[in-house]
Design an enzyme around this catalytic site. Structure first.
Site, PDB file in Angstrom:
ATOM      1  N   GLU A 156      12.643  -9.713   1.220  1.00 23.10           N
ATOM      2  CA  GLU A 156      11.857  -8.562   1.688  1.00 23.10           C
ATOM      3  C   GLU A 156      12.661  -7.294   1.419  1.00 23.10           C
ATOM      4  OE1 GLU A 156      11.124  -8.716   5.888  1.00 23.10           O
ATOM      5  OE2 GLU A 156      10.332  -6.677   5.944  1.00 23.10           O
TER       6      GLU A 156
ATOM      7  N   TYR B  86      11.162   9.018   1.038  1.00 25.84           N
ATOM      8  CA  TYR B  86      11.133   7.930   0.043  1.00 25.84           C
ATOM      9  C   TYR B  86      11.786   8.295  -1.290  1.00 25.84           C
ATOM     10  CZ  TYR B  86       7.986   5.720   3.366  1.00 25.84           C
ATOM     11  OH  TYR B  86       7.469   5.151   4.495  1.00 25.84           O
TER      12      TYR B  86
ATOM     13  N   PRO C 210       0.793  -1.229   0.000  1.00 30.43           N
ATOM     14  CA  PRO C 210       0.000   0.000   0.000  1.00 30.43           C
ATOM     15  C   PRO C 210       0.830   1.285   0.000  1.00 30.43           C
ATOM     16  CG  PRO C 210      -0.144  -1.144   2.117  1.00 30.43           C
ATOM     17  CD  PRO C 210       0.516  -2.082   1.158  1.00 30.43           C
ATOM     18  N   ASN C 211       0.298   2.250  -0.747  1.00 31.73           N
ATOM     19  CA  ASN C 211       0.848   3.608  -0.855  1.00 31.73           C
ATOM     20  C   ASN C 211       2.134   3.715  -1.686  1.00 31.73           C
ATOM     21  OD1 ASN C 211      -1.223   4.758   0.852  1.00 31.73           O
ATOM     22  ND2 ASN C 211      -0.225   3.687   2.527  1.00 31.73           N
TER      23      ASN C 211
ATOM     24  N   HIS D  36      12.829  -2.888   1.544  1.00 30.22           N
ATOM     25  CA  HIS D  36      12.326  -1.583   1.974  1.00 30.22           C
ATOM     26  C   HIS D  36      13.233  -0.492   1.438  1.00 30.22           C
ATOM     27  CE1 HIS D  36       9.460  -3.458   4.618  1.00 30.22           C
ATOM     28  NE2 HIS D  36      10.429  -4.277   4.985  1.00 30.22           N
TER      29      HIS D  36
ATOM     30  N   ARG E 140      13.584   3.863  12.135  1.00 30.67           N
ATOM     31  CA  ARG E 140      12.454   4.795  12.072  1.00 30.67           C
ATOM     32  C   ARG E 140      11.568   4.631  13.320  1.00 30.67           C
ATOM     33  NH1 ARG E 140       9.737   4.718   6.364  1.00 30.67           N
ATOM     34  NH2 ARG E 140       8.737   6.529   7.328  1.00 30.67           N
TER      35      ARG E 140
ATOM     36  N   ALA F  48       3.370  -0.898   4.636  1.00 34.29           N
ATOM     37  CA  ALA F  48       2.898  -0.920   6.029  1.00 34.29           C
ATOM     38  C   ALA F  48       2.438  -2.312   6.474  1.00 34.29           C
ATOM     39  CB  ALA F  48       1.775   0.090   6.209  1.00 34.29           C
TER      40      ALA F  48
ATOM     41  N   ASN G  13       8.026  -5.731  -1.303  1.00 30.48           N
ATOM     42  CA  ASN G  13       8.018  -4.612  -0.366  1.00 30.48           C
ATOM     43  C   ASN G  13       6.589  -4.543   0.179  1.00 30.48           C
ATOM     44  OD1 ASN G  13       7.958  -2.284   1.103  1.00 30.48           O
ATOM     45  ND2 ASN G  13       9.051  -1.032  -0.396  1.00 30.48           N
TER      46      ASN G  13
ATOM     47  N   ARG H  58       4.933  10.973  -2.504  1.00 33.75           N
ATOM     48  CA  ARG H  58       4.701  10.698  -1.084  1.00 33.75           C
ATOM     49  C   ARG H  58       5.989  10.915  -0.290  1.00 33.75           C
ATOM     50  NH1 ARG H  58       4.718   4.584   1.181  1.00 33.75           N
ATOM     51  NH2 ARG H  58       4.171   5.034   3.333  1.00 33.75           N
TER      52      ARG H  58
HETATM   53  C1  DQA Z   1       8.472   0.918   3.460  1.00 38.49           C
HETATM   54  C2  DQA Z   1       8.545   1.146   4.975  1.00 38.49           C
HETATM   55  C3  DQA Z   1       7.187   0.963   5.614  1.00 38.49           C
HETATM   56  O1  DQA Z   1       7.257   1.188   7.021  1.00 38.49           O
HETATM   57  C4  DQA Z   1       6.182   1.947   5.043  1.00 38.49           C
HETATM   58  O2  DQA Z   1       4.911   1.729   5.583  1.00 38.49           O
HETATM   59  C5  DQA Z   1       6.164   1.950   3.560  1.00 38.49           C
HETATM   60  C6  DQA Z   1       7.410   1.810   2.824  1.00 38.49           C
HETATM   61  C7  DQA Z   1       9.806   1.227   2.760  1.00 38.49           C
HETATM   62  O3  DQA Z   1       9.938   0.823   1.605  1.00 38.49           O
HETATM   63  O4  DQA Z   1      10.693   1.855   3.335  1.00 38.49           O
HETATM   64  O5  DQA Z   1       5.113   2.171   2.941  1.00 38.49           O
HETATM   65  O6  DQA Z   1       8.156  -0.432   3.231  1.00 38.49           O
END
Ligand code: DQA
Length: 152
Positions: free
Chosen positions: A99, A24, A11-12, A101, A108, A78, A75, A19
């Site tokens: 995984e 990011y 998501p997002n 990120h 964080r 959240a 990825n 964003r």
């Molecule tokens: C994320 C880190 C997560 O905590 C966050 O909710 C994201 C992006 C990252 O790529 O750093 O949406 O996965």
């Protein structure tokens, strides 16, 4: 035949570039996918991409595409921090998984420091922006090649 790596974004992540660019970065998801696609081609792999804001959509897509795939780069965004449903789906798909990120979740907010996905992945790559994706892909390519050698 080229081996397929599934690349999933949670998501997002569709909002990348707009964003929180101070966190990011300014790279859009389309551009990020293009860079991953390029590296996949260099590694002799086929990459198949999917982004969704929905937990069920991510799980359905994984369930549908995993049988014909050889690796998973995810990825979970959240969902990383609390989705046992996604965790179980990653485990159930049986693919070697990495995984990823963009940010260093260990540095964080406290809620981001926990990953319920990590235990069902071979490795976690974090904190390098798009580099984390490319390193994860290199890792998966090596793993798939090694696995192939073992079964050949
Ligand atoms: C994320 C880190 C997560 O905590 C966050 O909710 C994201 C992006 C990252 O790529 O750093 O949406 O996965």
């Amino acid at each position: 035949m080229k081996k397929t790596v599934l690349v999933m974004h949670g998501p997002n992540l569709g909002l990348l570039g707009r964003r929180r660019p101070e966190i990011y970065g300014t790279l859009t998801l389309t551009r990020l996918d293009a860079l991953v696609q390029k590296r996949a081609a260099e590694l002799g792999l086929r990459a198949k991409f999917f982004q969704s804001n929905g937990e069920g959509e991510l799980i359905d897509w994984l369930e549908k595409n995993a049988p014909a795939a050889h690796g998973l780069l995810i990825n979970p965004a959240a969902y990383t921090h609390y989705s046992y449903a996604l965790r179980d789906a990653v485990e159930a798909c049986g693919l070697p998984a990495a995984e990823v990120h963009l940010t260093d979740i260990a540095k964080r907010e406290p809620f981001r420091r926990i990953s319920v996905i990590k235990p069902v992945c071979l490795r976690q790559f974090k904190g390098g922006g798009v580099k984390s994706y490319l390193e994860a892909l290199d890792f998966l390519a090596k793993h798939i090649r090694r696995q192939q050698g073992e079964t050949a």
